[in-house]
Motif scaffolding. Sequence first.
Motif, PDB file in Angstrom:
ATOM      1  N   LEU A 131     -14.483  -2.710 -32.238  1.00 32.07           N
ATOM      2  CA  LEU A 131     -15.746  -3.419 -32.400  1.00 32.07           C
ATOM      3  C   LEU A 131     -16.451  -3.573 -31.060  1.00 32.07           C
ATOM      4  N   ILE A 188     -15.871  -1.944 -28.191  1.00 35.96           N
ATOM      5  CA  ILE A 188     -16.219  -0.674 -27.542  1.00 35.96           C
ATOM      6  C   ILE A 188     -17.428  -0.041 -28.251  1.00 35.96           C
ATOM      7  N   ALA A 189     -17.406  -0.042 -29.590  1.00 36.77           N
ATOM      8  CA  ALA A 189     -18.510   0.577 -30.329  1.00 36.77           C
ATOM      9  C   ALA A 189     -19.822  -0.131 -30.021  1.00 36.77           C
ATOM     10  N   LEU A 190     -19.784  -1.465 -30.055  1.00 35.40           N
ATOM     11  CA  LEU A 190     -20.997  -2.223 -29.759  1.00 35.40           C
ATOM     12  C   LEU A 190     -21.485  -1.931 -28.344  1.00 35.40           C
ATOM     13  N   ALA A 214     -19.680  -7.600 -25.095  1.00 31.03           N
ATOM     14  CA  ALA A 214     -20.610  -6.484 -25.337  1.00 31.03           C
ATOM     15  C   ALA A 214     -21.714  -6.450 -24.285  1.00 31.03           C
ATOM     16  N   PHE A 245     -21.489  -4.334 -21.099  1.00 26.58           N
ATOM     17  CA  PHE A 245     -21.763  -2.895 -21.144  1.00 26.58           C
ATOM     18  C   PHE A 245     -23.222  -2.600 -20.785  1.00 26.58           C
ATOM     19  N   PHE A 250     -15.798  -6.656 -40.481  1.00 26.91           N
ATOM     20  CA  PHE A 250     -15.945  -6.126 -39.123  1.00 26.91           C
ATOM     21  C   PHE A 250     -16.667  -4.791 -39.146  1.00 26.91           C
ATOM     22  N   ILE A 285     -20.989  -2.915 -37.802  1.00 31.91           N
ATOM     23  CA  ILE A 285     -21.522  -1.719 -37.139  1.00 31.91           C
ATOM     24  C   ILE A 285     -21.953  -0.677 -38.168  1.00 31.91           C
ATOM     25  N   VAL A 318     -26.851  -2.848 -35.275  1.00 38.46           N
ATOM     26  CA  VAL A 318     -27.604  -1.818 -34.550  1.00 38.46           C
ATOM     27  C   VAL A 318     -28.651  -1.191 -35.476  1.00 38.46           C
TER      28      VAL A 318
END
Lengths: 270, 340, 268
Positions: A40, A42-44, C44, C47, C180, C184, C190
Amino acid sequence: MGVKSTDILRAGFFGMIAWLKNNRWLLFSMIIWPYLTAFLLIALGMIYGSFETYKERLNIANPILYILAGSGIVMSSLFIIDTVATNALYHRWLGTLPYLMLTPTKMYKVLVLEPLPGALLSSTMGILAVLPGAVYFEGLLGAGKLLIVLLLVYMGMLPLIGLSIIVASITLVLREESNVAAFLTPLILLVSSVFYPIDVLPKVLQYMSRIFPTSYIVEATRMVATYSIPEFRALFIVAYALLALTLFYNGVASIALSGSEKMVKKSGVI
Amino acid sequence: MAPAIEAKNLVKNYVTWERKGFIKRTRKIVQALRGVSFTVEKGEVFGLLGPNGAGKTTTVKIITTLLLPDDGEARVLGYDVVSEAEKVREVIGVTLSVEKGFFWKLTGRENLKYFGMLRGLKGSYLNERIEYVLGLVGLKELGAADKLYEEYSLGMKARLALARALLHDPPVLILDEPTIGLDPASARTIRELLVKLARSGDKTVLITTHNMFEAELICDHVAIIDKGKIIAYGTVEELKRKAADRVSLELIVSIPKNMLNGLEEKIVALTGLREVALEAIESGRTRIRIVARPGEEEYVIEKMLEWLYSNNMKVHQVRIKEPSLEDVFIILTKGGSRGG
Amino acid sequence: MTKNATRIHAIVWLHLLRLWRYKFSFLNNILTIILWLTIFVLGALMFIPKEQWSLMAPIALWGIIMWQFLSTSVWYIGGWTWFFVSQGFVEEHLLTNTSPAPVLVGRALVGLTITVSSSLLVALVFTGLTGPEVLLVDNILYVALGLVLLCTMTISYGLYLAALSFRIGIPGTLLDIANFVSFILGGLAVPLSKLPPQLRSIALIIPYAHPAEIVRYGVRGLEPYLGLETEILVSTIVALAMATIAYLLFKYILRHVRRYGVRAIGRM
């Protein structure tokens, strides 16, 4: 003559095996969770930004391995607190709490030792689950580093158990349908700054982090992930900090539990 | 005039899965009801008796529309429990479990208000009914009406369950073991209330129980169900007559410990009767129960006393007992317990 | 008031009263959700270069809010069924001629209260990190429309889980994993246009992705992947279909319950 600790451990172990035998999904969940949280994040992160930025911000060599190990720590800590803290509440739901209290020994001993095999197994699974990932990215060295993390988690388990007993004491006194102190787990993990540098947190949370064992485990894990050979002197400092916290939390926990035991017996809510 | 409750040849099978090893499971059919029939007339208290697992709760669930029969039919005040389920639910008041089915963090009064509203009761009528039933079951008197349900004792929970069943003033009450686990005083209150409601003429009561004393005390008619079948049906007196070919003898005796071994076999050999039971009671005494045929009792007692005195055993009491409903139950259900 | 109106009144009153009586659990739930979300959000954000935080923050914030609708429906409707069944409430409601479905849907009220409260606090955390602009919305009507459609879908999903738990054991872990993944793959976190093509084709068949595109259009004017009109049409049809299926499924399951009895299986 009281019951021996080994008897309680044996009973806890038997209970855990029987429970797992009839709830096989639990085993699967222990293995899948660290990967899922890592996925979760890493993907985000990858969709919103880039790995390079993450590497720079956290000053670590291998972000994927670090996030995997971090997820392992998150899950292990969660399993430990949940197993020990929710245990008393769970027994109350089942109606088995009075029988645990009837064990001819101190209630503290029963509430710590009975769920201990489950806590040990689940935390070990939480870390070992990421072993294939560690071996894939860093070979045997990765596996070695992960074993150091596992050792740290075991050391961190001792103060966490004390903390969990404090939580259990609170839930025994309050008559609610769920563990009303469940927010403590993410709070502890938030201030331990598993996935981000601690300086992004407000100062007050940074100070707060010093009183929670997971902060030291995360710090040591970051050392392990940053340096190719972990700095053992620093790891010893972590070990001493965890030892001090063990004494502190278990001392407080034994007082809290005897207080809540009295209150529970007085009000009859068992 | 249609009877209050009528069950005709009800059949119900359950499918269960038995775990064999880690993965394998085998399918098993359990015959819960195998053709159950009975009739409950208006204004009576009817007892459905049976050991654990006999099919009492399954029968109740079918009559209360919660379960469909595989075969057969049942009617409540003439309404079919399958095709007219909604009408049936309007005319029945039910207690399924005295310990479940209430919200823990609501008071007794609030729980009643909620379930009353679900039945479409409202406003001052609802409040009046709540007050009335709380008073009727004695919860107001106990000061428990505004206590949270989680603080209730078992007796209070049972009273509240009965209050809910009575809330919409239904003509038929169907109560599954309404006094199970209650202390004698609470059980008596509930029993007296049920009789009062039935005797007043406007309520019919069906209760399930395995408390024979209770059934004997309050039921006009009883049916004994065992292994999914009605094995006896009638008034309490009629059923007792089924055991009229038996006389129960009871002797309270002080027996030395060394004599206890093999005593049962010795009495069987001495009297020639096979139904002999020993039971240790207070002060080191033993109760000897012997079932004889009518006319044999004097001979058996004589023989027993002679033997007991010759072995220096002290006899405290000798009684000849009329058959009770419990005797009938035990005879008919061959022991009366399924361990369920 | 008709009988049905009295019933709805009773159900709403029950859930609000229980919410108040379990206030510590309620506060704990909100805190727990916020703290977990903050852990992941902070992770997050690491990143993303700091200067781009304000650009990505509204998308992440609304992704979280939408995900909460899904998560609370799953746990507060689907998850509660276990308690509802094991306490004998299915029978007690049937006896009053009330289907358990509206009582379970009523739990959405509790879920909604928790979603709104925790969303407000998460918004505060975001404001602290990136500034107050994160709270600005371009067109509130589209946001509301998207959320209503999303809510219909998630409540229907919660009811599917509730109905299924009358018959089979649903592993709690599986529900969490599905939640979860939906974050995504369900296009909540997103915009569809930002997903890699393979993931996008999966997201397109997950219902939640479509109202999520409408919400994002309302928040920052991001053009929906299938175009605004198409997304509204698709979302409405799917939401209605999901609600109809939930209704039919419950009818079927209640027939099943009457034939085989209530078995408390639920969440494992």
